[in-house]
Motif scaffolding. Structure first.
Motif, short mmCIF file in Angstrom:
data_model
loop_
_atom_site.label_atom_id
_atom_site.label_comp_id
_atom_site.label_asym_id
_atom_site.label_seq_id
_atom_site.Cartn_x
_atom_site.Cartn_y
_atom_site.Cartn_z
N ARG A 173 0.83 -1.21 0.00
CA ARG A 173 0.00 0.00 0.00
C ARG A 173 0.87 1.25 0.00
N ASP A 174 0.32 2.36 -0.51
CA ASP A 174 0.99 3.67 -0.53
C ASP A 174 2.37 3.57 -1.18
N PHE A 175 2.41 2.83 -2.27
CA PHE A 175 3.67 2.61 -2.99
C PHE A 175 3.96 3.83 -3.87
N THR A 176 5.14 4.43 -3.72
CA THR A 176 5.45 5.66 -4.45
C THR A 176 6.63 5.52 -5.40
N LEU A 177 7.30 4.36 -5.38
CA LEU A 177 8.50 4.20 -6.22
C LEU A 177 8.12 3.83 -7.65
N GLU A 178 9.07 4.02 -8.55
CA GLU A 178 8.90 3.53 -9.91
C GLU A 178 9.21 2.04 -9.94
N HIS A 179 8.56 1.33 -10.88
CA HIS A 179 8.82 -0.10 -11.01
C HIS A 179 10.10 -0.30 -11.84
N LYS A 180 11.23 0.05 -11.22
CA LYS A 180 12.50 -0.06 -11.92
C LYS A 180 13.51 -0.80 -11.05
N VAL A 186 10.20 -3.12 -14.48
CA VAL A 186 9.86 -4.51 -14.14
C VAL A 186 8.39 -4.59 -13.76
N THR A 187 7.86 -5.77 -13.80
CA THR A 187 6.48 -6.00 -13.37
C THR A 187 6.44 -6.06 -11.84
N GLU A 188 5.24 -6.02 -11.31
CA GLU A 188 5.08 -6.12 -9.85
C GLU A 188 5.61 -7.46 -9.34
N ASP A 189 5.36 -8.54 -10.11
CA ASP A 189 5.83 -9.86 -9.68
C ASP A 189 7.36 -9.92 -9.71
N GLN A 190 7.96 -9.29 -10.72
CA GLN A 190 9.43 -9.26 -10.78
C GLN A 190 10.00 -8.45 -9.62
N TYR A 191 9.28 -7.41 -9.24
CA TYR A 191 9.69 -6.60 -8.09
C TYR A 191 9.69 -7.46 -6.82
N ASP A 193 9.95 -10.79 -6.67
CA ASP A 193 11.04 -11.77 -6.78
C ASP A 193 12.39 -11.14 -6.45
N TYR A 194 12.56 -9.89 -6.87
CA TYR A 194 13.82 -9.20 -6.58
C TYR A 194 13.96 -8.97 -5.07
N ALA A 195 12.85 -8.61 -4.43
CA ALA A 195 12.88 -8.38 -2.99
C ALA A 195 13.16 -9.67 -2.22
N LEU A 196 12.79 -10.80 -2.80
CA LEU A 196 13.00 -12.10 -2.14
C LEU A 196 14.29 -12.77 -2.60
N LYS A 197 15.11 -12.02 -3.31
CA LYS A 197 16.35 -12.57 -3.83
C LYS A 197 17.28 -12.98 -2.69
N GLU A 214 13.60 -17.45 2.07
CA GLU A 214 13.50 -18.87 1.71
C GLU A 214 12.16 -19.45 2.16
N CYS A 215 11.70 -19.04 3.33
CA CYS A 215 10.42 -19.55 3.83
C CYS A 215 9.27 -19.17 2.89
N ILE A 216 9.26 -17.90 2.47
CA ILE A 216 8.20 -17.46 1.55
C ILE A 216 8.30 -18.21 0.22
N ARG A 217 9.51 -18.39 -0.26
CA ARG A 217 9.72 -19.09 -1.53
C ARG A 217 9.34 -20.56 -1.43
N ASP A 218 9.69 -21.19 -0.29
CA ASP A 218 9.55 -22.64 -0.16
C ASP A 218 8.14 -23.08 0.25
N TYR A 219 7.49 -22.28 1.10
CA TYR A 219 6.25 -22.74 1.71
C TYR A 219 5.02 -22.54 0.83
N PHE A 220 5.01 -21.46 0.05
CA PHE A 220 3.80 -21.09 -0.68
C PHE A 220 3.92 -21.50 -2.15
N PRO A 221 2.89 -22.17 -2.68
CA PRO A 221 2.98 -22.73 -4.04
C PRO A 221 3.03 -21.67 -5.14
N SER A 222 2.51 -20.47 -4.89
CA SER A 222 2.56 -19.41 -5.90
C SER A 222 2.65 -18.06 -5.19
N ARG A 223 3.24 -17.08 -5.90
CA ARG A 223 3.41 -15.74 -5.33
C ARG A 223 2.93 -14.70 -6.34
N LYS A 224 2.32 -13.64 -5.81
CA LYS A 224 1.82 -12.56 -6.65
C LYS A 224 1.99 -11.26 -5.89
#
Length: 652
Positions: A173-180, A186-191, A193-197, A214-224
């Motif tokens: 919420r209240d996101f003010t940055l550019e998707h770069k 980048v797309t929101e999903d790529q953003y 994935d980058y944050a979870l790098k 790793e927990c978010i990546r491993d535990y949940f079958p899909s991310r959006k």
């Protein structure tokens, strides 16, 4: 529901407790549920998103102060806007990180319940997905303390979580940055994935950095991911729920619409282990079980929960199937007496329907205990209805014979047959009674038995009248005695043959019912194996995506470890599928054994009845021709042969 209700409350001492009124609402929802839960720090606008999903401006409380407004977990059940026959259950959770709670583990309990109950988990935060935002998610790293897959002593493998956990959506919420990133859009999903790098390395600092990711990546079958701009001017945020849509930012409305559409179109129905669909009723039971377990200080085991749910649901499935069968048979009972074929036909139809209803609701009845229980209870009820049909038939037949033979009874009282030639008159009247009785409809299964009893009773009167009739010679009386015996014998044979036919009809009904059960069981087996495979495929696809990502990011060692992990995962799934297949085969084998035993018992009864018929005495040879003529031709052949030219009716 017009408004939300509290599902899980937080007591004065911080202990979680389920609200019975909310459980009663869930208990009435028989259709599948899509469960969307929102979690996040308090005062981040979680409730607004839930209200939008409910299609309303107001509903879940929106606090306008720094105080956390939502306590515990609140629920709102609405019709799903795009999936017919499905209920959308929205869960708004208490804000995480509220300093007034006192219990440091309270937030993890709320977070764990949201994960356990939802099919889609929405994480709501403000600003950006930076390291601070991810560090605030320590709850995801503590899930293994509050959720276990198996209760066995073997080492807990959190790689199994991906099979049971919900899909994951991060709403910023209240996101003010550019998707770069590095100067590229980048797309929101790529953003996300980058944050979870992950960071390379094995130091303590690197491990602590990587763990929540790793927990978010491993535990949940899909991310959006969805990034929401400011909804309106700062001075209007405190009254967001009362604002006119025209006062909201067009960009904010656009993302909100996209968010809702994605939830409606992509969020799946909540499922248990092995893909069993969760209805509102089952969800209520899960809520009670998980909350009671966590509140008692124990850890909920997902497999145990499924087993416990299956016991509750299978018992209810048996009851529901029996109620359908009983309701149908009670309706049929209004038409008693009926021929056995009609009763058996309806029994077979209702038995098949009851099994179908049981199959639809039941799951994990691996050893077939509940299926056997349903079979046995239906058979007991069927036997009871057969007895009631026989009683109704006997009563109708006795009433018919009583009514038809009333004139004869009156004549016997007045001594009408105590005269010369009285036996012929009595025999003529008796024959007329039998003929009249035979043409009556709807006598049912006891028609021949009741007639046999009636003729035996009249045999006493017949013999007394015969001996007193001085118009007949002794030789003629002997012939008449033989005739009476032959008539009774013929009726007795009729009765036994009717029982044979009825037994054959029961055997045929049992054979057809068993065939139908086998077809339904095969369909159930195929469906459960299909669901099991789909669940395993979703989990494997998630692991493959993770491995590909690791390879792309240069984490070859981790990717290699995943190869071994996936091999073990595939092997376990294959073993589980083989075990399920064998259990189903054993259940079908046991069902066939029960059917064979029932058929053997009926065949033995059939054989014994046939022997009894074959062993029955036959008329004496010197009078058999005359008696046969009497039985086939009636009294008219008697009177024409013994009293040529006379008319018994005129003599009377």
């Amino acid at each position: 529901m017009d408004t939300p209700v509290c599902l899980i409350d937080t007591g004065s001492e911080g202990k979680l407790c389920v609200q019975e009124s909310a459980l009663q609402i869930l208990q009435q929802i028989q259709e599948p549920v899509v469960v969307v839960a929102v979690v996040g720090l308090y005062r981040t606008g979680k409730s607004y998103l839930m209200n939008r999903l409910a299609g309303k401006q107001t509903g879940f409380a929106l606090g306008s102060t720094i105080e956390s407004k939502t306590k515990g977990i609140w629920m709102w059940c609405v019709s799903h806007p795009t999936k017919a026959g499905t209920t959308l259950v929205l869960l708004d959770t208490e804000g995480l990180g509220d300093v007034d709670k006192g219990d440091s583990k309270h937030d993890t309990k709320i977070f764990s319940l949201a994960v356990l109950l939802s099919s889609t988990l929405v994480l709501n935060s403000r600003g950006t997905i930076d390291n601070r935002a991810i560090e605030d998610l320590q709850y995801v790293t503590e899930l293994t303390e509050y959720i276990k897959v198996k209760s066995s002593d073997e080492d807990e493998d959190d790689s199994e979580f991906v099979k049971f956990f919900p899909s994951f959506i991060w709403a910023v919420r209240d996101f003010t940055l550019e998707h770069k990133i590095n100067g590229k859009y980048v797309t929101e999903d790529q953003y996300l994935d980058y944050a979870l790098k992950l960071k390379p390395g094995t130091s303590r600092t690197v491990k602590e950095f990587n763990l929540p990711r790793e927990c978010i990546r491993d535990y949940f079958p899909s991310r959006k991911c969805f990034t929401f701009p400011f909804p309106t001017n700062p001075e209007n945020v405190s009254r967001l729920e009362s604002l006119d849509p025209a006062d909201l930012s067009p960009d904010f409305q656009k993302v909100s619409d996209h968010f809702c559409k994605f939830i409606f179109d992509r969020s799946e129905v909540k499922k248990l282990k092995d893909g069993h669909t969760v209805t509102g009723r089952v969800l209520g039971q899960l809520v009670k079980m998980y909350v009671d377990t966590i509140s008692s200080g124990e850890v909920p085991f997902l497999e145990n929960a499924v087993i416990a749910m299956s016991m509750i649901e299978n018992e209810a499935a048996v009851k529901e199937g029996l109620e359908v069968y009983k309701s149908g048979m009670e309706k049929l009972k209004e038409s008693f007496p009926l021929e056995l074929k009609e009763v058996s036909s309806e029994h077979q139809r209702l038995s098949s329907l009851a099994t179908q209803i049981f199959m639809k609701r039941s799951f994990k009845d691996s050893d077939g205990i509940f299926m056997k229980c349903l079979e046995e209870d239906i058979n007991k009820l069927f036997d009871g209805y057969l007895c009631q049909n026989e009683e109704a038939s006997k009563k109708r037949c006795e009433n018919l014979l009583s009514s038809i033979s009333a004139p004869m009874t009156e004549k016997l009282k007045k001594g009408f047959y105590a005269r010369s030639g009285g036996y012929v008159l009595f025999s003529q009247d008796l024959e007329d009674i039998v003929k009249e009785y035979k043409i009556q409809a709807n006598k049912g299964v006891k028609a021949e038995d009741t007639l046999e009893e009636f003729l035996k009773q009249k045999c006493v009167d017949s013999n007394a009248i015969l001996q007193a009739d001085n118009k007949l010679t002794e030789k003629e009386k002997k012939i008449m005695e033989e005739r009476d015996k032959a008539v009774l014998l013929a009726q007795e044979i009729n009765t036994k043959e009717q029982k044979q036919r009825q037994l054959e009809e029961k055997m045929e009904a049992e054979r057809r019912s068993n065939e139908e059960r086998m077809i339904q069981m095969k369909e159930k087996m195929d469906e459960e194996i299909r669901l099991q495979r789909e669940e395993a495929k979703r989990a494997m696809d998630s692991k493959l995506r993770k491995q590909a990502d690791l390879l792309e990011k240069g984490f070859e060692e981790k990717a290699d470890r995943m190869t071994k992990e996936m091999e073990d995962f595939r092997r376990k799934n294959e073993e589980a599928e083989k075990k399920s297949d064998q259990l189903f085969k054993n259940m079908i084998e046991n069902m066939n054994k029960r059917h064979d035993e029932t058929m053997k018992l009926m065949m033995r009864q059939h054989s014994e009845q046939m022997k009894a018929i074959m062993s029955m005495p036959r008329p004496k040879s010197d009078s058999s021709s005359l008696i046969l003529r009497l039985i086939l031709g009636g009294l008219s052949s008697l009177t024409s042969g013994l009293f040529s030219g006379s008319c018994p009716r005129k003599c009377s």
